[in-house]
Write a protein that holds these residues in place. Structure first.
Motif, short mmCIF file in Angstrom:
data_model
loop_
_atom_site.label_atom_id
_atom_site.label_comp_id
_atom_site.label_asym_id
_atom_site.label_seq_id
_atom_site.Cartn_x
_atom_site.Cartn_y
_atom_site.Cartn_z
N TYR A 1 -40.45 -6.66 -0.60
CA TYR A 1 -39.94 -7.95 -1.06
C TYR A 1 -39.85 -8.04 -2.59
O TYR A 1 -38.82 -8.45 -3.14
CB TYR A 1 -40.82 -9.09 -0.50
CG TYR A 1 -40.39 -10.44 -0.98
CD1 TYR A 1 -39.27 -11.07 -0.45
CD2 TYR A 1 -41.08 -11.10 -2.00
CE1 TYR A 1 -38.85 -12.30 -0.91
CE2 TYR A 1 -40.66 -12.33 -2.47
CZ TYR A 1 -39.55 -12.92 -1.91
OH TYR A 1 -39.13 -14.14 -2.39
N LYS B 1 -38.41 -18.27 -12.42
CA LYS B 1 -39.76 -18.66 -12.00
C LYS B 1 -40.61 -19.07 -13.21
O LYS B 1 -41.36 -20.05 -13.15
CB LYS B 1 -40.42 -17.52 -11.22
CG LYS B 1 -39.84 -17.36 -9.82
CD LYS B 1 -40.36 -16.12 -9.11
CE LYS B 1 -39.83 -16.04 -7.68
NZ LYS B 1 -40.08 -14.76 -7.01
N ALA C 1 -44.66 -21.72 1.31
CA ALA C 1 -43.79 -20.55 1.46
C ALA C 1 -44.06 -19.62 0.28
O ALA C 1 -43.14 -19.03 -0.29
CB ALA C 1 -42.31 -20.95 1.55
N ASP D 1 -48.14 -20.05 3.79
CA ASP D 1 -46.91 -19.40 4.29
C ASP D 1 -47.05 -19.24 5.80
O ASP D 1 -48.15 -19.04 6.32
CB ASP D 1 -46.73 -18.03 3.63
CG ASP D 1 -45.30 -17.52 3.74
OD1 ASP D 1 -44.62 -17.45 2.69
OD2 ASP D 1 -44.87 -17.19 4.86
N ILE D 2 -45.94 -19.29 6.48
CA ILE D 2 -45.97 -19.15 7.94
C ILE D 2 -46.17 -17.69 8.35
O ILE D 2 -46.54 -17.40 9.47
CB ILE D 2 -44.66 -19.72 8.54
CG1 ILE D 2 -44.84 -20.08 10.00
CG2 ILE D 2 -43.49 -18.77 8.35
CD1 ILE D 2 -43.70 -20.89 10.58
N ASN D 3 -45.92 -16.79 7.39
CA ASN D 3 -45.91 -15.37 7.73
C ASN D 3 -47.13 -14.63 7.16
O ASN D 3 -47.27 -14.48 5.95
CB ASN D 3 -44.61 -14.76 7.18
CG ASN D 3 -44.38 -13.36 7.70
OD1 ASN D 3 -45.26 -12.52 7.58
ND2 ASN D 3 -43.22 -13.13 8.27
N MET E 1 -46.43 -11.64 4.77
CA MET E 1 -46.12 -11.98 3.37
C MET E 1 -47.41 -12.35 2.64
O MET E 1 -47.63 -11.95 1.49
CB MET E 1 -45.12 -13.14 3.31
CG MET E 1 -43.71 -12.78 3.73
SD MET E 1 -42.87 -11.63 2.61
CE MET E 1 -42.46 -12.67 1.21
N ASN F 1 -47.33 -23.80 8.66
CA ASN F 1 -45.91 -24.14 8.80
C ASN F 1 -45.64 -25.38 7.96
O ASN F 1 -46.24 -26.44 8.20
CB ASN F 1 -45.61 -24.42 10.27
CG ASN F 1 -44.14 -24.71 10.51
OD1 ASN F 1 -43.40 -25.08 9.60
ND2 ASN F 1 -43.71 -24.53 11.74
N ALA F 2 -44.73 -25.27 7.00
CA ALA F 2 -44.46 -26.37 6.06
C ALA F 2 -44.09 -27.67 6.76
O ALA F 2 -44.23 -28.75 6.19
CB ALA F 2 -43.32 -25.96 5.14
N SER G 1 -40.74 -22.30 -3.61
CA SER G 1 -39.78 -21.47 -4.35
C SER G 1 -39.10 -20.51 -3.39
O SER G 1 -39.76 -19.69 -2.74
CB SER G 1 -40.56 -20.74 -5.45
OG SER G 1 -39.90 -19.57 -5.85
N PHE G 2 -37.80 -20.63 -3.30
CA PHE G 2 -36.97 -19.77 -2.43
C PHE G 2 -37.50 -19.74 -0.99
O PHE G 2 -37.42 -18.71 -0.33
CB PHE G 2 -36.87 -18.35 -3.02
CG PHE G 2 -36.26 -18.36 -4.39
CD1 PHE G 2 -34.97 -18.81 -4.58
CD2 PHE G 2 -36.99 -17.96 -5.50
CE1 PHE G 2 -34.41 -18.87 -5.86
CE2 PHE G 2 -36.44 -18.01 -6.79
CZ PHE G 2 -35.14 -18.46 -6.96
C1 LIG Z 1 -37.97 -15.73 0.04
S1 LIG Z 1 -39.69 -15.89 0.39
C2 LIG Z 1 -40.25 -16.74 -1.06
C3 LIG Z 1 -41.60 -16.27 -1.55
C4 LIG Z 1 -42.06 -16.84 -2.89
N1 LIG Z 1 -42.21 -18.28 -2.83
C5 LIG Z 1 -41.16 -16.44 -4.02
O1 LIG Z 1 -40.61 -17.33 -4.68
O2 LIG Z 1 -41.01 -15.25 -4.28
C6 LIG Z 1 -39.62 -17.16 1.60
C7 LIG Z 1 -40.95 -17.40 2.30
O3 LIG Z 1 -40.83 -18.57 3.12
C8 LIG Z 1 -41.71 -18.39 4.22
N2 LIG Z 1 -41.40 -19.39 5.26
C9 LIG Z 1 -40.30 -19.44 6.05
N3 LIG Z 1 -40.38 -20.50 6.88
C10 LIG Z 1 -41.55 -21.14 6.61
C11 LIG Z 1 -42.18 -22.32 7.12
N4 LIG Z 1 -41.62 -23.05 8.08
N5 LIG Z 1 -43.37 -22.67 6.60
C12 LIG Z 1 -43.96 -21.94 5.61
N6 LIG Z 1 -43.41 -20.82 5.09
C13 LIG Z 1 -42.21 -20.43 5.58
C14 LIG Z 1 -41.45 -16.96 4.61
O4 LIG Z 1 -42.44 -16.45 5.46
C15 LIG Z 1 -41.38 -16.28 3.24
O5 LIG Z 1 -42.63 -15.80 2.83
#
Ligand SMILES: C[S@@+](CC[C@H](N)C(=O)[O-])C[C@H]1O[C@@H](n2cnc3c(N)ncnc32)[C@H](O)[C@@H]1O
Length: 316
Positions: free
Chosen positions: A76, A92, A123, A152-154, A157, A182-183, A200-201
């Motif tokens: 990532y 950022k 996230a 984060d949900i994952n 990550m 889960n957000a 962020s993203f």
């Molecule tokens: C593109 S990454 C962004 C990571 C970091 N915030 C950054 O800016 O580099 C998106 C993240 O959103 C998380 N995500 C997706 N759906 C989510 C949810 N419903 N609740 C929490 N996290 C979630 C994914 O697991 C992933 O780690």
């Protein structure tokens, strides 16, 4: 007897392979997943949503997004640099500077006794924003009390984030913690408990963005700030053309070559295209109850990305 963490990892790998359907004890991340339809909410199984350009049942989105981020987790950070030519770092840095974490809280909440900010980085993935928030509080505001929870949900990550945190001064301190959540529904985060909520993203990947905004409002203290950095809509026709050629032409290809995964990166660029415009997203933030400061958003690189902010009213 297996330890809880050993059990949990077995449980999750079994869940991934679909061979286990019930948990013998309350599993935080799974219970959050099933909490997508909390009591009183209608069954979403027939509602449709988008996964990139695909239309799918809402109930399938989380596992599909989960598979994308589990697949990209280890590459990532490298991929972010390649895809954005390093520009995501500047965005950022600017995002965090604009929030000025660790500055005296008295100025916005009236609570002169507060020490340090309680920040929820949703996230938060591999910790990019969390480390910057803590560095800023420490180095710019000389504040060693501010703490960040990376949610984060994952779990894959988060585990990248945990690994990266070993090289920071915050490793194994009370200033940095990680949480699977889960957000859209975070029962473990109390009402009115957070000074700053950052995402962020991340939000473009959520199944129900409006539900996540309502949840952000619930957990923030009165006077607390919601702040989002996300890809957005480019407001220059020529740049938009170049940008679309780059994102649809090059990014899935780089994903294939560097990470061996074209499909996940195809999803990521499609999800950017699907995300609401700056004005539309601002209205979603307002609908959740936030006051919108000034114009409500700041375009970065002519709108390739944008920062949105909302403030929970002090009398909420
Ligand atoms: C593109 S990454 C962004 C990571 C970091 N915030 C950054 O800016 O580099 C998106 C993240 O959103 C998380 N995500 C997706 N759906 C989510 C949810 N419903 N609740 C929490 N996290 C979630 C994914 O697991 C992933 O780690």
């Amino acid at each position: 007897m297996a330890s809880k963490s050993a059990w949990r990892s077995l449980h999750h790998s079994a869940k991934r392979r679909n061979v286990l359907s019930t948990a013998p004890y309350r599993c935080f991340s799974c219970s959050l997943r099933s909490a997508q339809n909390p009591p009183g909410r209608p069954d979403d199984s027939s509602r449709m949503t988008h996964f990139g350009f695909e239309t799918i049942p809402e109930g399938e989105k989380e596992s599909k997004v989960g598979a994308v981020f589990s697949s990209v987790a280890s590459s990532y950070d490298t991929m972010n640099d390649l895809m954005s030519l390093g520009i995501h770092r500047l965005w950022k840095d600017h995002f965090v500077r604009s929030l000025n974490p660790g500055s005296p809280l008295a100025s916005r909440s009236g609570d002169a006794s507060s020490k340090g900010w309680n920040i929820l980085d949703i996230a938060g993935g591999s910790g990019d924003i969390a480390f910057r928030l803590l560095d800023h509080a420490t180095n710019i505001n000389n504040d060693r009390e501010t703490r960040v929870t990376v949610a984060d949900i994952n779990a894959d990550m988060l585990s990248e984030g945990r690994k990266r945190s070993i090289d920071t001064p915050y490793y194994n301190t009370k200033r940095l913690s990680f949480m699977v959540a889960n957000a859209q529904h975070m029962p473990s985060v109390p009402d009115n408990s957070v000074d700053l909520y950052t995402v962020s993203f991340g939000i473009r990947n959520f199944t129900d963005k409006q539900a996540a905004l309502h949840e952000a409002y619930r957990v923030l203290k009165p006077g607390g700030v919601f702040a989002c950095l996300e890809f957005s809509k480019v407001d220059n026709t020529l740049l938009n053309e170049v940008y679309k050629r780059w994102s649809f032409g090059a990014i899935p290809l780089i994903g294939q070559v560097v990470a061996g995964d074209r499909a996940s990166y195809q999803y990521l660029v499609e999800s950017i295209e699907r995300f609401p415009s700056q004005e539309e997203f601002k209205e979603m933030i307002r609908t959740a109850g936030f006051m919108i400061p000034g114009r409500g958003f700041e375009n970065l690189s002519l709108g390739i990305a944008a920062i949105h902010k909302g403030v929970k009213p002090v009398d909420a």
